[in-house]
Scaffold this motif. Structure first.
Motif, PDB file in Angstrom:
ATOM      1  N   ARG A   1       6.174 -31.302 -11.928  1.00 56.57           N
ATOM      2  CA  ARG A   1       6.639 -30.011 -11.397  1.00 56.57           C
ATOM      3  C   ARG A   1       6.704 -28.968 -12.504  1.00 56.57           C
ATOM      4  N   GLY A   2       7.216 -29.349 -13.664  1.00 54.07           N
ATOM      5  CA  GLY A   2       7.279 -28.412 -14.781  1.00 54.07           C
ATOM      6  C   GLY A   2       5.897 -27.970 -15.250  1.00 54.07           C
ATOM      7  N   GLU A   3       4.941 -28.907 -15.274  1.00 50.56           N
ATOM      8  CA  GLU A   3       3.576 -28.558 -15.678  1.00 50.56           C
ATOM      9  C   GLU A   3       2.944 -27.588 -14.692  1.00 50.56           C
TER      10      GLU A   3
ATOM     11  N   LYS B   1       1.039 -22.158 -12.930  1.00 49.93           N
ATOM     12  CA  LYS B   1       1.064 -21.070 -11.949  1.00 49.93           C
ATOM     13  C   LYS B   1       1.062 -19.701 -12.612  1.00 49.93           C
ATOM     14  N   GLY B   2       1.545 -19.650 -13.864  1.00 48.29           N
ATOM     15  CA  GLY B   2       1.554 -18.376 -14.569  1.00 48.29           C
ATOM     16  C   GLY B   2       0.277 -18.066 -15.323  1.00 48.29           C
ATOM     17  N   ALA B   3      -0.679 -18.986 -15.297  1.00 49.18           N
ATOM     18  CA  ALA B   3      -1.945 -18.772 -15.994  1.00 49.18           C
ATOM     19  C   ALA B   3      -2.755 -17.674 -15.307  1.00 49.18           C
ATOM     20  N   THR B   4      -3.549 -16.968 -16.119  1.00 54.04           N
ATOM     21  CA  THR B   4      -4.326 -15.828 -15.603  1.00 54.04           C
ATOM     22  C   THR B   4      -5.320 -16.251 -14.529  1.00 54.04           C
ATOM     23  N   TYR B   5      -6.008 -17.362 -14.761  1.00 55.07           N
ATOM     24  CA  TYR B   5      -7.029 -17.768 -13.801  1.00 55.07           C
ATOM     25  C   TYR B   5      -6.424 -18.221 -12.469  1.00 55.07           C
ATOM     26  N   VAL B   6      -5.208 -18.750 -12.518  1.00 56.02           N
ATOM     27  CA  VAL B   6      -4.547 -19.141 -11.273  1.00 56.02           C
ATOM     28  C   VAL B   6      -4.112 -17.900 -10.497  1.00 56.02           C
ATOM     29  N   ARG B   7      -3.561 -16.914 -11.195  1.00 60.22           N
ATOM     30  CA  ARG B   7      -3.161 -15.671 -10.529  1.00 60.22           C
ATOM     31  C   ARG B   7      -4.367 -14.941  -9.953  1.00 60.22           C
ATOM     32  N   THR B   8      -5.478 -14.984 -10.679  1.00 63.17           N
ATOM     33  CA  THR B   8      -6.694 -14.349 -10.183  1.00 63.17           C
ATOM     34  C   THR B   8      -7.172 -15.030  -8.909  1.00 63.17           C
ATOM     35  N   ALA B   9      -7.110 -16.365  -8.898  1.00 54.70           N
ATOM     36  CA  ALA B   9      -7.523 -17.107  -7.706  1.00 54.70           C
ATOM     37  C   ALA B   9      -6.630 -16.764  -6.519  1.00 54.70           C
TER      38      ALA B   9
END
Length: 238
Positions: A117-119, A124-132
């Motif tokens: 869960r912590g990982e 979730k805060g990574a740029t590529y995840v937010r872009t997706a």
């Protein structure tokens, strides 16, 4: 297991390295058979527990009411002593093989689930995840494409490290009478039966099976630690 009452209660020697028991059975053969059963149970329970931790850890990190429920379950399970929880679950499932597997598997997932869960929360805060997310990619696709590949090292390490805990707790609850039945050649059964003969000087009935179990636990714990260092080299400097 061969029974020969003419060879009963023999001390360790050339013919019987681990001695024989009160029924003339070779303790080396009984110990190896018991370890084999414990290892199979450990692999099964560790696998089920690790998969459960992965699913719940990822689901919790996605937020919402699922996170609240899973976090509450993690705190609840971790707040109960492991051995007590394993015994209670084993009793609820009728003891035996099914009870032991259920007890160990359903009590060892919270620690790994919390790590996963912590990982995921960090990912979730990574740029590529937010872009997706902004592009409209579903949560399920994000978890499959971006989360799972990064979680594989933690998952494998947790799986290996859970294994020694699983076989140790299986042997413990069986020794206490809440696990496998006496007819099954498990290490916990062997140790429980040997308690009746220690006062008569038959020390080898408990010492060799117990040492064998400890050795297996130490070996797999060391394997898990080495795997953790290989998959996460930064942990060596911590």
């Amino acid at each position: 297991m061969v029974t020969d009452f003419s060879q009963k209660n023999l001390a360790p020697g050339g013919d019987f390295l681990f001695g024989t028991d009160w029924m003339g059975r070779d303790m080396l053969s009984r110990t190896l058979t018991g370890l084999s059963l414990s290892i199979r149970i450990g692999l099964l329970t560790a696998g089920v527990s690790a998969v459960l931790a992965l699913v719940l850890g990822v689901a919790a990190a996605l937020g919402g009411w699922v996170d609240s429920v899973v976090s509450w379950c993690i705190d609840l399970v971790m707040g109960i002593p492991h051995i007590l929880l394993v015994m209670l679950i084993s009793l609820a499932f009728g003891k035996g093989f099914v009870g032991v597997v259920a007890g160990v598997a359903l009590s060892h997932w919270p620690s790994l689930a919390r790590v996963i869960r912590g990982e995921v929360l960090q990912l979730k805060g990574a740029t590529y995840v937010r872009t997706a997310e902004k592009l409209g990619v579903s949560r399920l696709q994000i978890a499959r494409r971006h989360f799972l590949p990064h979680l594989l090292p933690q998952f494998l390490t947790g799986l290996v490290l859970q294994f020694p805990h699983a076989i140790l707790h299986e042997a413990s609850v069986t020794f206490l009478g809440f696990g496998l039945s006496p007819e099954q050649p498990a290490i916990g059964v062997i140790l429980s039966e040997s308690m009746n003969y220690l006062t008569t000087g038959k020390w080898w009935l408990a010492v060799f099976p117990g040492l064998s179990l400890v050795l297996v636990v130490i070996l797999f714990a060391a394997m898990g630690e080495q795997l953790r260092r290989l998959l996460d080299p930064a942990s060596v400097h911590q």
